[in-house]
Every structure is written in C-alpha cells, then in structure tokens.
Scaffold this active site. Structure first.
Site, PDB file in Angstrom:
ATOM      1  N   HIS A   4       0.874  -1.185   0.000  1.00  0.00           N
ATOM      2  CA  HIS A   4       0.000   0.000   0.000  1.00  0.00           C
ATOM      3  C   HIS A   4       0.908   1.231   0.000  1.00  0.00           C
ATOM      4  O   HIS A   4       1.987   1.208   0.602  1.00  0.00           O
ATOM      5  CB  HIS A   4      -0.862   0.070   1.272  1.00  0.00           C
ATOM      6  CG  HIS A   4      -2.094  -0.795   1.247  1.00  0.00           C
ATOM      7  ND1 HIS A   4      -2.535  -1.492   2.350  1.00  0.00           N
ATOM      8  CD2 HIS A   4      -3.002  -1.036   0.259  1.00  0.00           C
ATOM      9  CE1 HIS A   4      -3.653  -2.142   2.031  1.00  0.00           C
ATOM     10  NE2 HIS A   4      -3.943  -1.882   0.776  1.00  0.00           N
ATOM     11  N   CYS A  25      -2.342   2.814   8.932  1.00  0.00           N
ATOM     12  CA  CYS A  25      -3.318   1.803   8.493  1.00  0.00           C
ATOM     13  C   CYS A  25      -4.497   1.703   9.444  1.00  0.00           C
ATOM     14  O   CYS A  25      -5.599   1.360   9.033  1.00  0.00           O
ATOM     15  CB  CYS A  25      -2.681   0.415   8.459  1.00  0.00           C
ATOM     16  SG  CYS A  25      -1.269   0.249   7.420  1.00  0.00           S
TER      17      CYS A  25
HETATM   18  N1  ARG Z   1      -3.328  -7.331   6.450  1.00  0.00           N
HETATM   19  C1  ARG Z   1      -3.844  -6.143   5.829  1.00  0.00           C
HETATM   20  C2  ARG Z   1      -3.810  -6.273   4.322  1.00  0.00           C
HETATM   21  O1  ARG Z   1      -2.927  -6.916   3.815  1.00  0.00           O
HETATM   22  C3  ARG Z   1      -3.050  -4.951   6.279  1.00  0.00           C
HETATM   23  C4  ARG Z   1      -3.577  -3.654   5.758  1.00  0.00           C
HETATM   24  C5  ARG Z   1      -2.813  -2.475   6.267  1.00  0.00           C
HETATM   25  N2  ARG Z   1      -3.351  -1.279   5.812  1.00  0.00           N
HETATM   26  C6  ARG Z   1      -2.714  -0.302   5.154  1.00  0.00           C
HETATM   27  N3  ARG Z   1      -3.363   0.778   4.882  1.00  0.00           N
HETATM   28  N4  ARG Z   1      -1.456  -0.451   4.742  1.00  0.00           N
HETATM   29  O2  ARG Z   1      -4.653  -5.774   3.632  1.00  0.00           O
END
Ligand code: ARG
Length: 307
Positions: free
Chosen positions: A185, A281
């Site tokens: 992300h 996140c």
């Molecule tokens: N386990 C989650 C995923 O892989 C973590 C998300 C984390 N969120 C973020 N905005 N980076 O989607």
C-alpha cells in the site's frame, strides 16, 4: 455530529475500528505468517488491544475526535480503517478490496459511512467504477502542499484509479507504481508532512514513479527512510499538525523529524506489524479538505489546482 466536535474543524476527525477480532489467520501480504501468530495468539491479541488503545489515546491527547467503528467477527483486517475508503471534502469513495479475504468488510464500511452521513458528518458516498479495485486512503494520499492526490497501483489498487479519483474530487492526481510486495500500500512507503516534506522509501517504487516523486517534491523536502525504518513500518505514520504518530522511529529518523520541527510520538504496534500494518493503516482521516478555508457557496468560484 458529536457535540465535542462542533466548531472544531481545525481538529482531526478520525475513524478507527476496535481490534476485538484482530488476528493473523490468512496471508495476503508477505508480513502475514499465521503459523507464527497461532502459538502466541492470546498474548498477541492482548498486546494488540493495548497498542490500539494507546494509539487512540495518543490521538485524543493531540486533540483528535475519534469515531469507533464496531468490529465484525471473521474480518480481522477491518481494524485497518485506512483501507475502508478515501474521504475528502466530505465525500466518501468506498473501497473495493483486491483480496477475497477482505471483501466482507465492504458492507460494514458502507453502513458505517451511511450512519455518519445520516448524522450530517458526510455529504456523499460513491463507489469505484465496475471492475476497478481501490483500497482507500491506504493507496491515495492528499498532498495539501502541492494540491494533488498521489494514487498508487501495482499491488492492490487498479491502474487508472488516479484518473477516476481526479474526476470525482476535481483535483489533480498523480499515479505511483508500487513494485515490492512488502510495500503493498502507498502508506507503507510514503508519508506526506504538512511542511511539504515527504518521508518515503525509494525501493518500493518503480524507477519512473520514484523519479516523478523526486521531481515533484524536490531534494530539499524529501526525506529518505532507511531500510530499517521502512521494514518496521515507520513510514506508516499519521501527521497531526507538527505531531507525527508512528509505530517505530530510529534515532536518526527522530533527529531528522525534530530538525524539521516535528515531534515524533512512537506507539509500539507490533501485533499489527505482523499483519503489515502500522499507525496510518489503523486510522482514517474523515475531515480532509482540498481547499484550506472553504466558504460555503464560494467553492464553485475557486477552481481546483491542476497540473
Ligand atoms: N493485512 C492487511 C492487508 O494486507 C493490512 C492492511 C494495512 N493497511 C494499510 N493501509 N497499509 O490488507
């Protein structure tokens, strides 16, 4: 609108989702190792609750007002509210998740934003066009200093979403390609600071995207995260004024931030790191504005800044 929030539009209004059902039971990014979670599941869940509470009280101490979204059993990643949507100018662009494991979150997210809409906190709720994937503020960041949105693709969000987002919000948007599955992300490798600085981790971006970031932001305002900081999700930080809330910061990163006039608040979030998440996140900003001092009725007269 909560009474304590009335008349405090300068303060951050945030959404967080309680970590009651948070755990690592599947693997949709390289950080997630269910087989390493299970043996200490109980202790890690306790630590997660504790870390989440500390994060929330840190925001509250800094003056933020928090909406807590009710969690849902069987949706452990719902705690990562940054992915639920992008909210800008009181308009919500809902997420459409790339992985089947997270799609069940979408109905809960819609209901949560509809309730905020009913309370008059938000004006409009829209969704991505058919066939397009979008993981919310995790992959789209408003750059107030440059008047544009940075939108990533290459891991979770579809290429071309920057054009959709640019239309929806009538602002310029720049695409950035992510190339490393560990930095899946945009919020894991880019953090925009209100003084115009950008903390970023160059190896997470394609050569072209890295060059675009360097060109648009300029060397004086770029802060390169070390591999050590990036691999502890230090870049996944939330900036409230001059206060930067993050789950990790090396001594040198703290020094750089402090030289530039920022205060680092480190809240350890180790159980969430095991899911690939840090402070950003776990947080969704609800009151970002593309124009600093919007005057009702005058908005149409102010043309958005374009490239
Ligand atoms: N386990 C989650 C995923 O892989 C973590 C998300 C984390 N969120 C973020 N905005 N980076 O989607």
């Amino acid at each position: 609108m909560p009474a304590q929030f009335m008349g405090r539009s300068d303060h951050a209004h945030l959404a967080m989702s309680a970590p009651d059902f948070f755990e690592v039971t599947y693997r949709i990014n390289p950080w997630m190792e269910p087989e390493r979670w299970h043996p200490s599941a109980r202790q890690l869940s306790d630590e997660a609750r504790h870390g989440w509470q500390r994060l929330k009280s840190t925001y509250e101490r800094l003056g933020a007002v928090i909406e807590v979204q009710a969690p849902a059993a069987g949706l452990p990643d719902m705690v990562f509210t940054a992915n639920a949507a992008l909210v800008l100018d009181r308009k919500v662009l809902l997420a459409r998740f790339a992985c089947a494991e997270r799609r069940g979150e979408e109905a809960h997210d819609r209901a949560f934003f509809e309730a905020l809409h009913a309370r008059g906190v938000l004006d409009e709720i829209v969704e991505p066009p058919a066939g397009m994937l979008f993981e919310g503020a995790g992959d789209a960041q408003w750059d107030a200093s440059r008047g544009l949105l940075w939108v990533s693709h290459g891991q979770r969000t579809s290429g071309g979403m920057h054009r959709v987002i640019s239309e929806i919000y009538s602002v310029a948007a720049e695409p950035l390609q992510l190339v490393d599955p560990r930095f899946y992300h945009l919020d894991t490798c880019l953090c925009l600071l209100p003084g115009g600085e950008a903390l970023f981790y160059p190896p997470a971006f394609s050569a072209d995207s890295c060059a675009r970031l360097r060109e648009r932001i300029g060397p004086a305002l770029l802060i390169e995260a070390s591999s050590e900081d990036a691999h502890h999700l230090a870049v996944n930080a939330v900036c409230l004024g001059r206060d930067v809330v993050m789950c990790h910061a090396s001594a040198s990163l703290r020094a750089v931030l402090s030289e530039r006039g920022y205060r680092a608040h480190v809240v350890p979030l180790e159980p969430f790191n095991r899911s690939g998440g840090g402070a950003y996140c776990l947080t969704l900003r609800l009151n970002l504005r593309t124009r600093r001092h919007p005057i009702p009725g005058l908005e149409a007269a102010v043309s958005p800044k374009r490239n």
